[in-house]
Scaffold this motif. Structure first.
Motif, PDB file in Angstrom:
ATOM      1  N   SER A   1      40.378 -80.566 -80.688  1.00 38.48           N
ATOM      2  CA  SER A   1      40.420 -82.013 -80.929  1.00 38.48           C
ATOM      3  C   SER A   1      39.994 -82.700 -79.639  1.00 38.48           C
ATOM      4  N   GLN A   2      39.745 -83.984 -79.730  1.00 36.90           N
ATOM      5  CA  GLN A   2      39.308 -84.746 -78.551  1.00 36.90           C
ATOM      6  C   GLN A   2      40.476 -85.289 -77.731  1.00 36.90           C
ATOM      7  N   SER A   3      41.675 -85.160 -78.223  1.00 37.86           N
ATOM      8  CA  SER A   3      42.840 -85.793 -77.612  1.00 37.86           C
ATOM      9  C   SER A   3      43.008 -85.443 -76.131  1.00 37.86           C
ATOM     10  N   ALA A   4      43.034 -84.167 -75.809  1.00 44.46           N
ATOM     11  CA  ALA A   4      43.265 -83.752 -74.424  1.00 44.46           C
ATOM     12  C   ALA A   4      42.095 -84.151 -73.520  1.00 44.46           C
ATOM     13  N   ARG A   5      40.886 -84.024 -74.018  1.00 40.69           N
ATOM     14  CA  ARG A   5      39.710 -84.413 -73.232  1.00 40.69           C
ATOM     15  C   ARG A   5      39.729 -85.917 -72.986  1.00 40.69           C
ATOM     16  N   ASN A   6      40.086 -86.702 -74.003  1.00 42.28           N
ATOM     17  CA  ASN A   6      40.184 -88.152 -73.829  1.00 42.28           C
ATOM     18  C   ASN A   6      41.255 -88.500 -72.798  1.00 42.28           C
ATOM     19  N   ALA A   7      42.366 -87.781 -72.824  1.00 47.42           N
ATOM     20  CA  ALA A   7      43.423 -88.012 -71.838  1.00 47.42           C
ATOM     21  C   ALA A   7      42.907 -87.736 -70.433  1.00 47.42           C
ATOM     22  N   TYR A   8      42.159 -86.653 -70.282  1.00 49.39           N
ATOM     23  CA  TYR A   8      41.592 -86.316 -68.973  1.00 49.39           C
ATOM     24  C   TYR A   8      40.632 -87.409 -68.494  1.00 49.39           C
ATOM     25  N   LEU A   9      39.750 -87.860 -69.380  1.00 46.77           N
ATOM     26  CA  LEU A   9      38.798 -88.914 -69.001  1.00 46.77           C
ATOM     27  C   LEU A   9      39.523 -90.212 -68.648  1.00 46.77           C
ATOM     28  N   PHE A  10      40.575 -90.515 -69.388  1.00 49.36           N
ATOM     29  CA  PHE A  10      41.394 -91.693 -69.092  1.00 49.36           C
ATOM     30  C   PHE A  10      42.058 -91.535 -67.722  1.00 49.36           C
ATOM     31  N   ALA A  11      42.562 -90.350 -67.438  1.00 44.34           N
ATOM     32  CA  ALA A  11      43.190 -90.076 -66.136  1.00 44.34           C
ATOM     33  C   ALA A  11      42.201 -90.305 -65.000  1.00 44.34           C
TER      34      ALA A  11
END
Length: 132
Positions: free
Chosen positions: A18-28
């Motif tokens: 899913s994109q959830s963890a990658r989106n969290a990383y990009l947000f971080a």
């Protein structure tokens, strides 16, 4: 009040699928680039798979586990996996392996295992908590 804030991220999505963890990383990364302070990332539910040192992405894929590790070491961000969720999903730190008499551990370097109390503390002490 300063316009710069402290953050904790809660990641529920798996390392891949899913994109959830990658989106969290990009947000971080974006938070840090804007000057905000990311105190911790709490991996919960399937998000604990972000802490596995046995994840081997294909050569042409983004290595999210390594990216979290780099973010942590460069910006002093705590990477915490929920110990109960991690144990259920086979993400085992050295202490837990010893405690449960398991032959091996697989928690990636730079990650730690903690309880929900750590998340509760973040909810009370950070300016913002964002869930992915």
């Amino acid at each position: 009040m300063s316009s710069l804030l402290t953050y904790t991220l809660v990641v529920n999505g798996p390392v891949y699928g899913s994109q959830s963890a990658r989106n969290a990383y990009l947000f971080a990364k974006a938070l840090i680039e804007k000057g905000h302070q990311l105190k911790s990332v709490f991996f919960y539910q399937d998000g604990v798979t972000n802490g596995s040192r046995l994840t081997v992405p294909a050569n042409d894929e983004f290595d999210l586990v390594a990216a979290w590790q780099t973010l942590s070491s460069e910006h002093n961000v705590s990477l915490e996996t929920c110990v109960a969720a991690a144990l259920r999903r086979g993400i085992i730190g050295e202490d837990e392996a010893s405690q449960h008499k398991l032959s091996a551990s697989n928690l990636a370097e730079g990650f730690s295992q903690s309880g929900l109390g750590s998340l509760a503390e973040a909810l009370l002490s950070q300016d913002r908590v964002v869930q992915f």
